[in-house]
Design an enzyme around this catalytic site. Structure first.
Site, mmCIF file in Angstrom:
data_model
loop_
_atom_site.group_PDB
_atom_site.id
_atom_site.type_symbol
_atom_site.label_atom_id
_atom_site.label_comp_id
_atom_site.label_asym_id
_atom_site.label_seq_id
_atom_site.Cartn_x
_atom_site.Cartn_y
_atom_site.Cartn_z
ATOM 1 N N ILE A 14 0.860 -1.263 0.069
ATOM 2 C CA ILE A 14 0.094 -0.028 0.013
ATOM 3 C C ILE A 14 0.980 1.265 0.036
ATOM 4 O O ILE A 14 0.759 2.333 -0.553
ATOM 5 C CB ILE A 14 -1.016 -0.075 1.077
ATOM 6 C CG1 ILE A 14 -1.880 -1.379 1.227
ATOM 7 C CG2 ILE A 14 -1.855 1.248 1.015
ATOM 8 C CD1 ILE A 14 -2.543 -1.525 2.474
ATOM 9 N N ASN A 37 10.364 -6.712 4.529
ATOM 10 C CA ASN A 37 9.176 -7.469 3.877
ATOM 11 C C ASN A 37 8.728 -6.579 2.546
ATOM 12 O O ASN A 37 7.935 -6.610 1.883
ATOM 13 C CB ASN A 37 7.879 -7.379 4.743
ATOM 14 C CG ASN A 37 6.860 -8.328 4.046
ATOM 15 O OD1 ASN A 37 7.082 -9.132 3.588
ATOM 16 N ND2 ASN A 37 5.589 -8.207 4.615
ATOM 17 N N SER A 127 -6.904 -0.875 10.565
ATOM 18 C CA SER A 127 -7.485 -2.080 9.658
ATOM 19 C C SER A 127 -8.912 -2.369 10.062
ATOM 20 O O SER A 127 -9.491 -1.988 11.316
ATOM 21 C CB SER A 127 -6.732 -3.362 9.776
ATOM 22 O OG SER A 127 -7.654 -4.419 9.591
ATOM 23 N N TYR A 152 -1.776 -9.346 15.892
ATOM 24 C CA TYR A 152 -1.516 -8.208 14.770
ATOM 25 C C TYR A 152 -2.864 -7.424 14.874
ATOM 26 O O TYR A 152 -2.572 -6.219 14.859
ATOM 27 C CB TYR A 152 -1.485 -9.042 13.281
ATOM 28 C CG TYR A 152 -2.002 -7.946 12.265
ATOM 29 C CD1 TYR A 152 -0.951 -7.013 11.790
ATOM 30 C CD2 TYR A 152 -3.473 -8.153 11.773
ATOM 31 C CE1 TYR A 152 -1.752 -6.178 10.795
ATOM 32 C CE2 TYR A 152 -3.719 -7.210 10.930
ATOM 33 C CZ TYR A 152 -2.800 -6.172 10.305
ATOM 34 O OH TYR A 152 -3.404 -5.423 9.242
ATOM 35 N N LYS A 156 -3.036 -3.057 15.954
ATOM 36 C CA LYS A 156 -3.864 -1.998 15.205
ATOM 37 C C LYS A 156 -4.869 -1.429 16.267
ATOM 38 O O LYS A 156 -5.024 0.058 16.310
ATOM 39 C CB LYS A 156 -4.679 -2.552 14.211
ATOM 40 C CG LYS A 156 -3.750 -3.136 12.967
ATOM 41 C CD LYS A 156 -2.833 -2.065 12.403
ATOM 42 C CE LYS A 156 -1.960 -2.230 11.199
ATOM 43 N NZ LYS A 156 -1.000 -1.160 10.910
ATOM 44 N N PRO A 299 -8.903 -21.091 10.809
ATOM 45 C CA PRO A 299 -9.236 -20.423 12.060
ATOM 46 C C PRO A 299 -9.026 -19.084 12.026
ATOM 47 O O PRO A 299 -7.951 -18.618 11.492
ATOM 48 C CB PRO A 299 -8.131 -21.225 12.887
ATOM 49 C CG PRO A 299 -7.640 -22.646 12.175
ATOM 50 C CD PRO A 299 -7.723 -22.047 10.591
ATOM 51 N N ASP A 301 -11.056 -16.724 10.912
ATOM 52 C CA ASP A 301 -11.514 -15.970 9.667
ATOM 53 C C ASP A 301 -13.026 -15.673 10.221
ATOM 54 O O ASP A 301 -13.679 -16.248 10.925
ATOM 55 C CB ASP A 301 -11.727 -16.662 8.567
ATOM 56 C CG ASP A 301 -10.791 -16.534 7.552
ATOM 57 O OD1 ASP A 301 -10.025 -15.738 7.535
ATOM 58 O OD2 ASP A 301 -10.661 -17.500 6.530
HETATM 59 N N1 UFG Z 1 -9.106 -17.065 1.464
HETATM 60 C C1 UFG Z 1 -9.273 -18.378 0.860
HETATM 61 N N2 UFG Z 1 -7.997 -18.793 0.467
HETATM 62 C C2 UFG Z 1 -6.892 -18.212 0.548
HETATM 63 C C3 UFG Z 1 -6.791 -17.143 1.243
HETATM 64 C C4 UFG Z 1 -7.783 -16.446 1.574
HETATM 65 O O1 UFG Z 1 -10.287 -18.858 0.627
HETATM 66 O O2 UFG Z 1 -5.787 -18.941 0.461
HETATM 67 C C5 UFG Z 1 -10.323 -16.268 2.045
HETATM 68 C C6 UFG Z 1 -10.292 -16.078 3.270
HETATM 69 O O3 UFG Z 1 -10.968 -17.310 4.073
HETATM 70 C C7 UFG Z 1 -11.314 -14.943 3.364
HETATM 71 C C8 UFG Z 1 -10.887 -14.226 2.118
HETATM 72 O O4 UFG Z 1 -10.209 -15.058 1.311
HETATM 73 O O5 UFG Z 1 -12.425 -15.436 3.408
HETATM 74 C C9 UFG Z 1 -10.035 -13.179 2.303
HETATM 75 O O6 UFG Z 1 -8.861 -13.558 3.048
HETATM 76 P P1 UFG Z 1 -7.438 -12.837 3.049
HETATM 77 O O7 UFG Z 1 -6.532 -13.386 3.872
HETATM 78 O O8 UFG Z 1 -7.076 -12.109 1.811
HETATM 79 O O9 UFG Z 1 -7.975 -11.516 3.951
HETATM 80 P P2 UFG Z 1 -8.612 -11.326 5.612
HETATM 81 O O10 UFG Z 1 -9.974 -10.644 5.164
HETATM 82 O O11 UFG Z 1 -8.701 -12.619 5.986
HETATM 83 O O12 UFG Z 1 -7.360 -10.091 6.202
HETATM 84 C C10 UFG Z 1 -7.385 -8.938 5.773
HETATM 85 C C11 UFG Z 1 -5.904 -8.381 6.259
HETATM 86 C C12 UFG Z 1 -5.503 -8.369 7.249
HETATM 87 C C13 UFG Z 1 -6.664 -8.047 8.250
HETATM 88 C C14 UFG Z 1 -8.046 -8.792 7.839
HETATM 89 C C15 UFG Z 1 -9.194 -7.881 8.751
HETATM 90 O O13 UFG Z 1 -4.935 -9.157 5.338
HETATM 91 O O14 UFG Z 1 -4.477 -7.745 7.366
HETATM 92 O O15 UFG Z 1 -8.106 -8.486 6.514
HETATM 93 O O16 UFG Z 1 -10.372 -8.357 8.750
HETATM 94 F F1 UFG Z 1 -6.262 -8.033 9.597
#
Ligand code: UFG
Length: 342
Positions: A14, A37, A127, A152, A156, A299, A301
């Protein structure tokens, strides 16, 4: 208006997109990044887009002496956009001390410098994770903060509290925290984009790497949620829209348009999209079939979340402009360009 801005984490995903938008608006950008990173080559990508190379300093924000040295040498920087942080949810559960130390100490060091070097304005990268699973959707800024599900996420929440309390005591400082929903996509030039090191945690880089043949298949984490198609719902926004929001927020502070010295805004599209809909979008814009398999839930999510962005729309005059398909197309173009597949 003083246009010298420090962007911490400016070579990250970002951060780099925000540096481009700042430079396009005439800001003189100084980047601090420790490159744990991110890749120094990102600077070339930024320069290719804007024709201007930002000033770069490789520095760890936890090193307070060096940070103070940086501000002593650059006394006319008057604002900060603070991105630099560890951000992997899973890793933060394994290494909580590392996450708390890095994300909190770096913020504290920066805030001490704001006070000591008279840098009045900061935009902080927060976030939607602070909301946990909200009872009411879409989620607005006054929704209750819930106990964080990961260290994490807690960094925030704590970060926002540190800023709130500091600014309560120091009325000459001002800040805006931006609560991002799910940023995806890449700059339309394909010169910069998301560059996960190792196996991606996030959905869209996993999809594009699978499409490019680097990963065998996408695992969809659960199709038995209480959502229309059973997969989780998120609010995916184009990273260029998100980057532009930082410029708008910074200008708001620099031009004194802020209503309070600490403000918080959600940044999202306002639209919830399921994992299967993201896959469909990828297939639509690329004409490729994506190989995927439904596996167990991941776990930690949350089931569904999307933003009420009306405060940012009304107060900052900011709204997303790109569609999901635009974002997926740009993510794919970036993947192809980065892998030299086209
Ligand atoms: N997902 C999959 N397969 C994958 C990766 C993700 O099915 O290989 C799904 C996840 O279960 C979720 C969606 O795709 O339903 C989005 O997942 P992401 O990992 O892309 O994003 P998240 O919403 O889990 O996490 C993001 C940011 C975090 C932050 C979070 C806040 O990456 O930094 O939103 O809700 F903390």
């Amino acid at each position: 208006m003083n246009k010298k801005v420090l962007v911490t984490g400016g070579t990250g995903y970002i951060g780099s997109h925000t540096v481009v938008e700042l430079q396009n608006e005439g800001f003189e950008v100084f980047i601090i990044d420790n490159l744990v990173n991110s890749d120094i080559k990102v600077l070339d990508g930024i320069t290719a887009i804007t024709g201007k190379k930002p000033v770069f300093e490789q520095l760890d924000l936890c090193d307070s002496e060096r940070l103070r040295g940086f501000f002593s040498l650059n006394p006319d920087i008057e604002s900060i956009i603070h991105f630099a942080a560890y951000k992997a949810v899973g890793e933060s559960v394994e290494k909580p001390v590392l996450y708390y130390y890095n994300n909190i100490v770096s913020l504290l060091n920066l805030m001490k410098c704001m006070r000591d070097f008279r840098i009045p304005s900061m935009v902080f990268s927060s976030s939607c994770t602070v909301y946990g699973q909200p009872d009411k959707l879409p989620v607005s800024e006054d929704s209750p903060i819930q106990e964080a599900v990961s260290p994490y996420g807690n960094t925030k929440q704590i970060g926002e509290e540190i800023i709130r309390d500091t600014l309560h005591a120091c009325k000459d400082l001002k800040a805006i925290s931006l609560r991002y929903f799910n940023p995806i996509g890449a700059h339309p030039s394909s010169h910069i984009g998301e560059l996960p090191i190792g196996e991606p945690e996030n959905l869209v880089p996993y999809i594009t790497q699978t499409g490019a043949g680097i990963r065998e298949e996408l695992r969809v984490f659960g199709d038995d949620y209480d959502t229309p198609d059973g997969s989780c719902i998120r609010d995916y926004l184009h990273v260029v829209d998100l980057a532009q929001a930082h410029v708008v927020a910074l200008k708001r502070l620099l031009e004194g348009q802020n209503k309070e010295n600490y403000e918080i805004f959600n940044l999202g599209t306002g639209k919830g999209v399921s994992v299967f809909e993201v896959i469909e979008s990828f297939e639509r814009v690329t004409g490729k079939k994506l190989k995927y398999r439904v596996v167990d839930r991941r776990p930690g999510d949350i089931e569904k979340i999307w933003a009420d962005p009306s405060l940012a729309n009304k107060e900052m005059g900011w709204a997303t402009r790109y569609s999901l398909d635009d974002a997926m197309k740009s993510a794919w173009d970036w993947e192809l360009n980065y892998r030299k597949l086209k």
